[in-house]
Design an enzyme around this catalytic site. Structure first.
Site, PDB file in Angstrom:
ATOM      1  N   HIS A   1      -0.284  -3.289  -9.379  1.00 54.47           N
ATOM      2  CA  HIS A   1      -1.618  -2.738  -9.676  1.00 54.47           C
ATOM      3  C   HIS A   1      -2.101  -1.754  -8.612  1.00 54.47           C
ATOM      4  O   HIS A   1      -3.151  -1.152  -8.751  1.00 54.47           O
ATOM      5  CB  HIS A   1      -2.633  -3.854  -9.900  1.00 54.47           C
ATOM      6  CG  HIS A   1      -3.085  -4.571  -8.661  1.00 54.47           C
ATOM      7  ND1 HIS A   1      -4.335  -4.392  -8.114  1.00 54.47           N
ATOM      8  CD2 HIS A   1      -2.454  -5.458  -7.876  1.00 54.47           C
ATOM      9  CE1 HIS A   1      -4.446  -5.161  -7.041  1.00 54.47           C
ATOM     10  NE2 HIS A   1      -3.330  -5.816  -6.871  1.00 54.47           N
TER      11      HIS A   1
ATOM     12  N   CYS B   1     -13.916 -10.318   1.167  1.00 59.26           N
ATOM     13  CA  CYS B   1     -13.393 -11.576   0.665  1.00 59.26           C
ATOM     14  C   CYS B   1     -13.976 -11.847  -0.704  1.00 59.26           C
ATOM     15  O   CYS B   1     -14.811 -11.109  -1.197  1.00 59.26           O
ATOM     16  CB  CYS B   1     -13.653 -12.704   1.640  1.00 59.26           C
ATOM     17  SG  CYS B   1     -15.271 -13.406   1.512  1.00 59.26           S
TER      18      CYS B   1
ATOM     19  N   GLN C   1       0.820  -1.216   0.000  1.00 59.18           N
ATOM     20  CA  GLN C   1       0.000   0.000   0.000  1.00 59.18           C
ATOM     21  C   GLN C   1       0.855   1.268   0.000  1.00 59.18           C
ATOM     22  O   GLN C   1       0.381   2.331  -0.388  1.00 59.18           O
ATOM     23  CB  GLN C   1      -0.925   0.018   1.227  1.00 59.18           C
ATOM     24  CG  GLN C   1      -1.995  -1.048   1.203  1.00 59.18           C
ATOM     25  CD  GLN C   1      -3.060  -0.800   0.141  1.00 59.18           C
ATOM     26  OE1 GLN C   1      -3.295   0.319  -0.296  1.00 59.18           O
ATOM     27  NE2 GLN C   1      -3.711  -1.875  -0.291  1.00 59.18           N
TER      28      GLN C   1
END
Lengths: 362, 392
Positions: B203, B327, B181
């Site tokens: 990404h 999830c 991050q």
């Protein structure tokens, strides 16, 4: 112009998938949801099912939603399902009764928790793929629950707890169709689940082995006890009362020289009472926790057809109010294996009058 | 009603930048050679990978030979942790990490526990910060690895990595940081930070999916991850995903070049959103630290509502946001991060994560602030608890 927003419960099966297509055709804005009701699984089980919350239901429902181009979500209903369905199911068996988890799920999970979620989100209706119809009686102004046009698939037995509030906000898009029509519509719409078989068993019990399921879900001691006859004579040993249901003949594990059936289950002394074919018939029953749909309340005697389990035929009977808000049901002909914990549902032709939970036979 | 599609979930993934895509395209059709081949188009691919490696190394203060390309950030985390654990197991079998790591780290540690390793999961304070003192106190003679994330994916809290690096170096313990991050949002120099291993994922910084990288300081003991070829110095075999590697490097170059401007813009959007939510919506709690925070991260808990319904209603209004880590099936459990910073199950359930990125505008925040208070109010109207509180 949209006829309103509908939150549709999608199981990945043919019925709810076709329901989505029908609603779209009727001009509703459809929001598909799958209720995640499964308790937390261990790593191994998750792996064997191929993903972290994956059930094939979710994958199938998502494919159908993608095919139809509708929004689709998985919503978490695990807590309410555990409490209102699984715990209830377990406790009823431990109390020597035979529960109907589908009724509990419809009542507390679908038409309470799911509906209130939809309402809170400003969605006008919820819908499911049940075989049942809802109409409005112009005279009384009441919403009526009616049998599906597919008699052999009719699911109104499991829906009798619905209130006027719920019926007003619920759509059953396939209740007006025959099962084979539904299947051919699934093929027409090219839904990826068109040839999926119908589900039959209790959805949360693997291999339909509910005895093992209960043992694994309770701390209660499940002890063997005595089979006794109507006079109290000991006939043999049973595996624990949770393994039996009234009317059962197979799987008693003992041979008696003549066909014997479970006539009653007594948790207080951990015995299972057996009787012969005649001894498991009764002409009446009392039932608690009633809900009435076509009438506001039961004030007087009423002639109905009464159905004592999902697979039973409705039989002519008279119902009347009894003490403590209960209902007394007297059948024209004796009924086989009236089972405490199951529901009795009353019909007037195709119209559901109401229903209640069986306490016992009289 | 809906103004279309507003994307506020850049911590989940980001769009590939046009320049990144253009840099990648030649490696699909024209320069498709296998980097291991001796002839010219093979060498062209090899050259592209090595240039990418040099570029990535240069940006984080490493040497090219210390950069290994992987299939994802999760793979980089798996490799770093398992690789260091197995390579050092003769020295000891104790690992220190935190309770708020991404599952790529947590589940890998749990896997190692089932294989005889011992793992200490450090708690965090109410802002999600790890205490370097507690970390130091948890170190044992048999501790072989420390893994602490650079910045948290849910609440955006940035950890005191330099301080942890100093402690790890003093004690001679391998230090890994999951910087998935942080990369592209924070200038990172591995030599200054005393980081031995660092994971990144393309990404998250406007590069393609399916490619990540692991920095491994030379001399760090690490077992090989994929066997079967000489690629990545024989430690991560597989024919290289050349276009993706080129894309990762290009994306990181752009992120590095634009970082000041990018952060300035994101911080403005972030702080405005935090301010306006706190001003316009009662019974909210900002999760994470106000200053030690990723530039684009906003994370709030809204009392009396379920994040699930909130996300769904935002989606129906054309706003893509998130509620902690979802999830794969899209259903939501209370986040382990929010529970770790002391939230109750109920409060954790009612949380919303907004993560801004390059393309977001003030007009989009206007729209968010138009619909969010209404949605929260509407959902609260159904809550019996809220009714009770608001009557008081």
């Amino acid at each position: 112009m949209s006829k309103g927003k509908v939150m549709l419960g999608m199981s990945g099966g043919v019925d709810s998938s076709v329901a989505a297509a029908v609603l779209l055709e009727q001009g509703y804005e459809v929001i598909g949801v799958t209720m995640q009701i499964w308790p937390d699984d261990g790593e191994e089980k998750r792996q064997s099912e191929g993903g972290c919350c994956s059930l094939s239901a979710v994958d199938d429902a998502r494919r159908v939603a993608d095919r139809l181009g509708i929004n689709y979500y998985v919503l978490n209903f695990r807590d309410v399902f555990q409490q209102k369905v699984i715990d209830y199911f377990t406790n009823e068996y431990l109390a020597g009764r035979t529960p109907n988890p589908c009724i509990a799920c419809n009542r507390f999970v679908k038409f309470e928790a799911l509906l209130s979620k939809a309402v809170s989100m400003g969605i006008d209706y919820i819908a499911t793929g049940h075989y049942a119809r809802i109409t409005r009686d112009e005279v009384s102004g009441r919403y009526l629950l009616m049998k599906s046009v597919t008699a052999e698939k009719d699911q109104t037995y499991a829906l009798y707890t619905m209130t006027q509030y719920q019926l007003q906000r619920t759509l059953f898009p396939i209740g007006g169709f025959k099962k084979d029509q539904v299947r051919s519509m699934a093929r027409e719409y090219k839904l990826p689940v068109a040839s999926k078989p119908d589900s039959q068993e209790i959805c949360f019990v693997e291999d339909n082995d509910y005895g093992r399921f209960i043992s694994e879900n309770t701390d209660a001691d499940i002890k063997p006890g005595h089979f006794v006859d109507m006079e109290g004579n000991i006939l043999g040993t049973h595996k624990g009362i949770i393994h039996y249901t009234v009317g059962q003949r197979k799987g008693l594990g003992v041979s008696f020289g003549k066909p014997m059936y479970v006539a009653a289950i007594r948790p207080e002394d951990n015995t299972v009472v057996l009787g012969d074919a005649d001894e498991i018939f009764a002409t009446g029953l009392t039932a608690s926790d009633p809900n009435f749909i076509s009438i506001e309340e039961l004030k007087d005697e009423m002639r109905v057809s009464a159905k004592i389990r999902y697979s039973a035929k409705a039989a002519p009977a008279v119902i009347r109010p009894a003490d403590h808000g209960r209902v007394e049901v007297v059948f024209d002909e004796p009924q086989r294996a009236i089972t405490p914990g199951q529901s009795v549902v009353f019909y007037d032709g195709d119209i559901v009058v109401g229903g209640a939970v069986i306490d016992g036979s009289i | 009603m809906s103004t279309g599609n507003i994307y506020f979930d850049h911590a989940a993934t980001t769009p590939v930048k046009r320049e990144v895509l253009e840099a990648m395209l030649p490696y699909f059709e024209e320069k498709y050679g296998n980097p291991s081949s001796v002839y010219s188009i093979g060498r062209a691919s090899k050259k592209a990978i090595e240039e990418a490696r040099e570029s990535v190394a240069g940006i984080i203060g490493a040497e090219p030979r210390e950069i290994y390309f992987t299939g994802s950030g999760t793979e980089a985390d798996n490799w770093a942790i398992k690789g260091a654990a197995y390579a050092n197991m003769k020295k000891g079998k104790h690992i220190i990490t935190t309770s708020i790591e991404h599952h790529a780290v947590l589940h890998t540690c749990q896997y190692l526990e089932s294989d005889g390793f011992e793992v200490t999961y450090l708690p965090v304070d109410e802002y999600g910060l790890v205490s370097p003192e507690q970390l130091e106190a948890a170190i044992r003679p048999d501790t072989i690895l420390i893994s602490v994330m650079y910045a948290n994916n849910e609440i955006g809290t940035i950890q005191p990595i330099a301080e942890i690096g100093r402690i790890a170096k003093e004690k001679g313990i391998v230090f890994h940081t999951d910087a998935v991050q942080a990369m592209g949002n924070i200038r990172i120099d591995v030599s200054k930070l005393n980081v031995d291993m660092l994971s990144m994922s393309s990404h998250k910084f406007y590069g393609p999916k399916g490619v990540g990288a692991l920095y491994v300081r030379k001399g760090t003991k690490l077992t090989s991850f994929i066997h079967g070829g000489a690629q990545e110095r024989g430690r991560r075999a597989s024919t290289e995903n050349v276009p993706a590697i080129v894309g990762l490097a290009k994306a990181l170059e752009l992120a590095d070049k634009n970082m000041d401007h990018h952060n300035e813009k994101l911080i403005a959007l972030r702080d405005r959103t935090i301010r306006e939510i706190e001003k316009n919506i009662p019974f909210v709690r900002l999760n994470g630290h106000r200053e030690m925070r990723l530039p684009g991260n906003v994370n709030f808990s809204f009392d009396f509502i379920e994040g699930e319904s909130l996300l769904l209603m935002l989606d129906l209004k054309g706003i893509a946001a998130s509620s902690g880590s979802a999830c794969t099936s899209g259903s939501l459990d209370p986040s382990h991060v929010l529970l770790a910073i002391g939230l109750s199950h109920e409060t954790a359930h009612g949380s919303l994560r907004i993560t801004f990125g390059d393309g977001n505008t003030d007009e989009e925040v206007d729209y968010l602030m138009e619909v969010l208070p209404e949605i929260v109010q509407r959902l609260r109207e159904m809550s019996p608890l809220y009714e009770e509180v608001s009557r008081k």
